[in-house]
Write an enzyme that holds these catalytic residues in place. Structure first.
Site, PDB file in Angstrom:
ATOM      1  N   ASP A 165      23.922  28.589  50.067  1.00 15.59           N
ATOM      2  CA  ASP A 165      22.610  29.226  50.192  1.00 15.59           C
ATOM      3  C   ASP A 165      22.674  30.748  50.147  1.00 15.59           C
ATOM      4  O   ASP A 165      21.659  31.400  49.944  1.00 15.59           O
ATOM      5  CB  ASP A 165      21.946  28.790  51.502  1.00 15.59           C
TER       6      ASP A 165
ATOM      7  N   HIS B 230      10.924  26.976  24.105  1.00 17.87           N
ATOM      8  CA  HIS B 230      11.104  26.409  25.442  1.00 17.87           C
ATOM      9  C   HIS B 230      10.659  27.418  26.486  1.00 17.87           C
ATOM     10  O   HIS B 230      10.533  28.612  26.206  1.00 17.87           O
ATOM     11  CB  HIS B 230      12.570  26.071  25.674  1.00 17.87           C
TER      12      HIS B 230
ATOM     13  N   ARG C 218       7.494  19.367  32.275  1.00 10.13           N
ATOM     14  CA  ARG C 218       8.277  18.347  32.953  1.00 10.13           C
ATOM     15  C   ARG C 218       8.943  18.989  34.174  1.00 10.13           C
ATOM     16  O   ARG C 218       9.076  20.216  34.236  1.00 10.13           O
ATOM     17  CB  ARG C 218       9.386  17.801  32.040  1.00 10.13           C
TER      18      ARG C 218
ATOM     19  N   ARG D 177      25.972  21.217  45.649  1.00  7.20           N
ATOM     20  CA  ARG D 177      26.731  21.369  46.902  1.00  7.20           C
ATOM     21  C   ARG D 177      28.216  21.063  46.699  1.00  7.20           C
ATOM     22  O   ARG D 177      29.069  21.552  47.453  1.00  7.20           O
ATOM     23  CB  ARG D 177      26.171  20.428  47.981  1.00  7.20           C
TER      24      ARG D 177
END
Lengths: 320, 320, 320, 320
Positions: free
Chosen positions: B127, B215, B243, B252
């Site tokens: 984090d 995109h 989407r 992780r």
């Protein structure tokens, strides 16, 4: 509308395309036209200018190599050729030049700057050998590629209880070997900046074998000697079960890591800012983890070296 | 012989094992015995001590997760439980404790230190939310995993001319989203530290569609809202062909990047040095690209934040 | 000079570009002109033809997505629209059409063939759901992406002693779940082809926890139910410490694996051969590890299924 | 309770650990005890038996190398030594032996079988040089590693408009070169099974340069000659801007691909079945994409070769 030329020079490095993208998009926000130069300084001299396709450039953020091609062009050290380059830039109504490359390329940029052409450098090379910056674009990717190879070699070394010598690029700078060696858990790292104590290396290998350690990895910068030379010498010192690998050009390519893309993005945007502020003759260096403009001359000054050699004693203290 | 305990706590982060390895090997050079504690603070309280196998630890430098296991253990905020932990440490003749983990774990380390037990922290979390350090162990790997997913999603987005919302971890800190978004070439990055201007995001998407861009990637930190919530809102604003992807726990795990392994190696060795010098109550932070000891209290002080939010305006300036 | 049109249709799959490359280069050796069609069948109807740049196509062998773009276009089931497509093909002097895509796209190819247009199919989809072939282009890459995520999740599961439910694509076909689950060492794999015995799954998890196994991975094809639904049900069965991950669109993109590139190369070259030999109405299937032409009708016949469901009992017999 | 010994021999290959895991877990379901033998046939002779830790084995599914270690042990060709091995196996009450390895190891297995000891082979080698099987465990991973290097080299070749010679393993078998070359988009592939036409290779390079192709990759199996030898010869034929890379041992290690793990899982489980059914003297081969038992003698018979050399003409037909 201002016109800004951009070129990539010397050995290609992952993240060169991400740098070009950042320059092109940032410039678009400021209504600056960006002109590509193919094949580095050679392209300047041959007037090999090209327009840049926004879609292609945007898609290239994740690609290795350089869409502007590169070349080694030692002739660019001659003043006459530099003047020809400036003549061509002026003829093409170019108001400034961004040079993306390594140490040699920055010497070229400095020469153009000294001759009065508004020039800005962005350090990009897997060698991390521009003294004024902690990191060049491409270095982190090269380290990743080398460490990925070390991890594979460790599998084999472990399975066969062997010692491996792994040679990586680095004629003058051992930085690639240092980072890779620490991250790869190497038993010894040999770099040109440190005197080689062969007996000590051999003794360390033999001790680890005695402690029943299953593998031993020696990472070697090419500037020290070749892998086959070192292997021969270690055998003479009594090291058994030793193999060599030369990683060669492989770490030059590949999709750039996020670190390299972020550095490329910062540097590309900052270069356009320098152009807008007319702060020429600088390149963009990482110093104390901040991107700052440094004069091309200072950035190339070996006395002001930002390379972190503390990894060398660190590795001795944590390998066992 | 001095005895040093070590534990990993909170969410696991790639590089925790490399940290343990550095501590163990460095300690071996100084004849310090290292005792492992399984399952973090919970293991302290349950006396879940373990010996560390050098061969296993050395092989773990390239492995994600933590060989000492981890746990979330909110009960450790209670003083009584902290005192029990210290009692167990003393009973086991432990002279010092190294805590490897994120913000919550450093609060636990601070509590033990305040109660007088010699404690040292090593920030390790994907984090990157410990204010006193520029980088925590594990963050670079998580960014790599997210960017690798973004590169894949861009392939599909490009092929189908679609907009994707990609949600990544980050309740309080948008750092993972910021780094990933810049490196992934995202059109917009939404983070908790910045107020959300939904109409602006929608308008940027629609403009890029008008410019025939193939995109559009929106990277979203979970602290802002969920991907499905944002997708619904953007549809209400008139965005088509959208989407959503939620990357969840995947970033992780995984083999730590070289950067994380080098940071882990530096921090592990430095922690043993702090132990030798009896400089307790600190954790090892990266500040201005140098590893320095910072008091646990200061490192957790949100007013002294080393997180680089300049990536936010940077991304606006180079996405197009 | 003969003219051959080529399109990619439906969900993009890694290796579509390698297929296009093989067709283009093989055709060049036989003096056949290849015309690209953008956006699949939709592009046929809108006359969105394009020329193919050899350099760009050759560089795309390692790239995910499709340089010809793709679309879902359910309207192509209507005969009138199919006839319009054939009219446009004839108007453009096209002598044959290669359709690269999944099950739906092959139904489209069959329709064109039935209406008399010379059509050849190349199965390419991450779903591996064309019954007549053992492997479609893109499947191996998708399995690699899923297994890479499973490896990361196992790190976290191991560190925290947790059970994870991982949902992957597969409405009708559990093949992606099966391959990924076996390769990822999953404890259970849930696929639409097999009846779900929830109590058995829960009991297996609980037994493995009792045996002190550190992790438990359940791979779930979306056709069975959603990850959150399964997680809820397993909690009701008494499973503790359970988390869910939905991999979503990520396995659709990415650089194709060697297997997919080789399959793409074989199929692309063989398709040009079929064109030269005027053997239309076929697609190129892997049967017993050989690439063979199979009539489009047979390849879509669910009664002639080449999918290997033996991985299902295999996984039960080797997970522990 | 039956006792089954297992060993890994010869060069390590990714997926050996996944094979061991499948054997161990499958055996556990049938109450068979599995005894590990360290260092291959050498360990048999030295009675280096070991017990297998289920948790460690289960975690090793994603790891390269072999947790049972391996060795090259040419002395095992002597009958006396083979008899000693059988004596030791009997002394340890072993009822059967599973040999995981390449061609040499299967010759060893055949010898033991001929001497009457119940032996089963599982082909595992990156060389894919056991004639009776289409694929050995480890081959797909090695191809992936080589192609990943080729992709990186192509970046550099493209950027500098260069030709690269890339040498890969393969003394007798060009299969690794063939698969890697096709998947890597190589202009030429040189393998020991095909006579070398140097002038043709050189002419192809020169033609591609004339067509302004930016790169040229020549993949070379070591059995033909060394990269430096070929480079010298090509220079003599007038090829310019040519560089060489030798990939060496790197493709031997690394996390096995899903294909290799699935093959390993199938073969490990099938080997235990053969043990239960007392069908000794066989190894587990892939023939027409099915795993089948083949007598060790037949599997080593070069006249019954399942290697697919059709990739050689395929590559000529699609490279341009």
């Amino acid at each position: 509308m201002k016109r800004l030329a951009i070129l990539t020079s010397g050995g290609d490095a992952p993240g060169m395309n991400a740098t070009i993208r950042a320059v092109l998009n940032k410039a678009a926000h400021h209504d600056i036209e960006v002109v590509g130069v193919n094949y580095g300084f050679l392209g300047l001299v041959c007037k090999n200018f090209t327009s840049l396709d926004t879609e292609k450039v945007n898609s290239s953020i994740s690609m290795g190599g350089t869409i502007l091609y590169s070349s080694r062009y030692p002739e660019f050290a001659e003043k006459e050729i530099q003047l020809k380059a400036i003549e061509n830039l002026k003829e093409a109504n170019i108001d400034g030049l961004i040079v993306i490359g390594g140490r040699g390329s920055h010497h070229g940029a400095l020469a153009l700057s000294n001759l009065g052409f508004p020039t800005i450098g962005i350090p990009a090379t897997i060698d991390n050998d521009i003294p004024g910056t902690e990191f060049t674009v491409g270095f982190d990717t090269a380290v990743n590629t080398v460490v990925s190879a070390l991890d594979k070699i460790r599998d084999t070394a472990n399975s066969h209880v062997r010692t491996f010598v792994i040679e990586v690029k680095g004629l003058r700078s051992g930085d690639l070997a240092l980072w890779s060696g620490v991250a790869g858990g190497a038993e010894s790292i040999l770099i040109p900046e440190q005197e080689l104590d062969l007996a000590h290396v051999a003794s360390k290998i033999k001790q680890s074998v005695e402690r029943k350690k299953k593998h031993c990895l020696i990472v070697l910068a090419e500037g020290v000697m070749s892998a086959s030379e070192l292997t021969t010498k270690l055998k003479e010192e009594g090291v058994l079960h030793i193999r060599e690998v030369e990683l060669g050009h492989v770490p030059r390519g590949g999709s750039p890591t996020p670190y390299d893309r972020v550095l490329a993005s910062k540097a590309g945007a900052a270069a356009v800012n320098l152009f807008l502020e007319e702060k020429f003759g600088n390149c963009l260096c990482i110093q104390y983890n901040k991107l700052v403009p440094v004069s091309l001359k200072d950035a190339l000054d070996i006395e002001k070296n930002f390379i972190d050699l503390s990894l060398y004693p660190l590795n001795s203290s944590i390998s066992y």
